[in-house]
Motif scaffolding. Structure first.
Motif, PDB file in Angstrom:
ATOM      1  N   GLU A  94       4.912  14.786   1.194  1.00 51.58           N
ATOM      2  CA  GLU A  94       5.793  14.681   2.352  1.00 51.58           C
ATOM      3  C   GLU A  94       5.710  15.946   3.209  1.00 51.58           C
ATOM      4  N   ALA A  95       5.594  17.102   2.589  1.00 52.66           N
ATOM      5  CA  ALA A  95       5.531  18.373   3.328  1.00 52.66           C
ATOM      6  C   ALA A  95       4.314  18.459   4.245  1.00 52.66           C
ATOM      7  N   VAL A  96       3.226  17.751   3.883  1.00 56.46           N
ATOM      8  CA  VAL A  96       2.030  17.756   4.739  1.00 56.46           C
ATOM      9  C   VAL A  96       1.921  16.464   5.561  1.00 56.46           C
ATOM     10  N   ASP A  97       3.036  15.746   5.677  1.00 56.28           N
ATOM     11  CA  ASP A  97       3.133  14.535   6.500  1.00 56.28           C
ATOM     12  C   ASP A  97       2.188  13.413   6.081  1.00 56.28           C
ATOM     13  N   HIS A  98       1.980  13.250   4.767  1.00 57.65           N
ATOM     14  CA  HIS A  98       1.176  12.140   4.282  1.00 57.65           C
ATOM     15  C   HIS A  98       2.050  10.949   3.893  1.00 57.65           C
ATOM     16  N   VAL A  99       3.264  11.226   3.427  1.00 55.60           N
ATOM     17  CA  VAL A  99       4.210  10.177   3.076  1.00 55.60           C
ATOM     18  C   VAL A  99       5.593  10.581   3.567  1.00 55.60           C
ATOM     19  N   ARG A 100       6.459   9.580   3.549  1.00 55.96           N
ATOM     20  CA  ARG A 100       7.877   9.818   3.806  1.00 55.96           C
ATOM     21  C   ARG A 100       8.616   9.371   2.558  1.00 55.96           C
ATOM     22  N   THR A 112      12.613   9.351 -10.117  1.00 52.76           N
ATOM     23  CA  THR A 112      11.781   8.356  -9.449  1.00 52.76           C
ATOM     24  C   THR A 112      11.940   8.512  -7.939  1.00 52.76           C
ATOM     25  N   TYR A 113      10.899   8.091  -7.234  1.00 50.12           N
ATOM     26  CA  TYR A 113      10.873   8.161  -5.776  1.00 50.12           C
ATOM     27  C   TYR A 113      10.413   6.816  -5.233  1.00 50.12           C
ATOM     28  N   GLN A 114      10.834   6.528  -4.035  1.00 52.10           N
ATOM     29  CA  GLN A 114      10.220   5.467  -3.263  1.00 52.10           C
ATOM     30  C   GLN A 114       9.623   6.175  -2.049  1.00 52.10           C
ATOM     31  N   CYS A 115       8.308   6.035  -1.864  1.00 49.15           N
ATOM     32  CA  CYS A 115       7.599   6.726  -0.787  1.00 49.15           C
ATOM     33  C   CYS A 115       6.879   5.724   0.094  1.00 49.15           C
ATOM     34  N   GLU A 116       6.772   6.076   1.368  1.00 43.64           N
ATOM     35  CA  GLU A 116       6.075   5.223   2.333  1.00 43.64           C
ATOM     36  C   GLU A 116       4.929   6.012   2.952  1.00 43.64           C
ATOM     37  N   CYS A 117       3.738   5.421   2.959  1.00 41.99           N
ATOM     38  CA  CYS A 117       2.582   6.053   3.587  1.00 41.99           C
ATOM     39  C   CYS A 117       2.815   6.112   5.100  1.00 41.99           C
ATOM     40  N   VAL A 118       2.623   7.285   5.691  1.00 43.56           N
ATOM     41  CA  VAL A 118       2.843   7.422   7.134  1.00 43.56           C
ATOM     42  C   VAL A 118       1.682   6.858   7.949  1.00 43.56           C
ATOM     43  N   VAL A 119       0.565   6.543   7.300  1.00 40.93           N
ATOM     44  CA  VAL A 119      -0.588   5.990   8.015  1.00 40.93           C
ATOM     45  C   VAL A 119      -0.495   4.468   8.097  1.00 40.93           C
ATOM     46  N   CYS A 120      -0.305   3.807   6.934  1.00 36.75           N
ATOM     47  CA  CYS A 120      -0.341   2.338   6.916  1.00 36.75           C
ATOM     48  C   CYS A 120       1.007   1.686   6.624  1.00 36.75           C
ATOM     49  N   LEU A 147      -7.549   1.641   6.594  1.00 37.19           N
ATOM     50  CA  LEU A 147      -7.290   2.739   7.530  1.00 37.19           C
ATOM     51  C   LEU A 147      -7.368   2.184   8.935  1.00 37.19           C
ATOM     52  N   PRO A 148      -6.614   2.732   9.861  1.00 36.32           N
ATOM     53  CA  PRO A 148      -6.812   2.363  11.256  1.00 36.32           C
ATOM     54  C   PRO A 148      -8.253   2.698  11.647  1.00 36.32           C
ATOM     55  N   LYS A 149      -8.772   2.017  12.647  1.00 40.41           N
ATOM     56  CA  LYS A 149     -10.156   2.233  13.079  1.00 40.41           C
ATOM     57  C   LYS A 149     -10.432   3.707  13.250  1.00 40.41           C
ATOM     58  N   ARG A 150     -11.592   4.146  12.743  1.00 42.73           N
ATOM     59  CA  ARG A 150     -11.957   5.562  12.829  1.00 42.73           C
ATOM     60  C   ARG A 150     -13.190   5.754  13.641  1.00 42.73           C
TER      61      ARG A 150
END
Length: 150
Positions: A94-100, A112-120, A147-150
């Motif tokens: 989360e600190a590097v903005d990969h998940v919330r 336990t955590y519930q995490c959401e990917c910030v990309v998809c 992944l979104p189009k790269r």
């Protein structure tokens, strides 16, 4: 050849492990793309190396790095890399903005955590445990997304 590829092919366990951790941590397409076609060469160059590891064999980390390259080549989201390795701390991700981090249990060693990917947007249930070292098991709620189009 790239510096990471040189490290993977060097025959030096410390250089191979450096390349392994850099690959696992990277989301830089320019860093990862040149490694994808070299995966068979990397496997051959490292198959007989003793990579050590006391509690967890470092060979597993190398395998994970090479799996990440295959996932990247297949167009899977970066979050696919969370599955199958126990080293991704949700707070650091989360600190590097990969998940919330959406929610957590009460603090403690078995948190336990519930995490959401910030990309998809894929959601993961993450179990934290501690047995000789702190670990996190990521379980996706649904299929890994592209992944979104790269």
């Amino acid at each position: 050849m790239t510096a990471l590829l040189d490290d993977f092919l060097s025959g030096d366990p410390s250089r191979v492990l450096h390349a392994t951790w850099e690959t696992i941590a990277s989301r830089d397409i320019a860093v990862l793309r040149p490694l994808v076609p070299a995966v068979p060469r990397i496997r051959r160059a490292t198959e007989a190396l003793d990579l050590g590891g006391i509690i967890y064999a470092n060979r597993g980390h190398l395998d994970h790095a090479l799996d990440k390259l295959a996932q990247f080549d297949a167009g899977e989201c970066w979050c696919a890399g969370y599955v199958g390795i126990l080293t991704f701390d949700p707070k650091k991700e989360e600190a590097v903005d990969h998940v919330r981090i959406v929610s957590t249990s009460e603090p403690g060693w078995s948190m336990t955590y519930q995490c959401e990917c910030v990309v998809c947007g894929l959601t993961f249930d993450v179990e934290q445990g501690d047995h000789h070292f702190m670990w996190w098991k990521w379980v996706p709620r649904g299929a890994i997304r592209p992944l979104p189009k790269r």
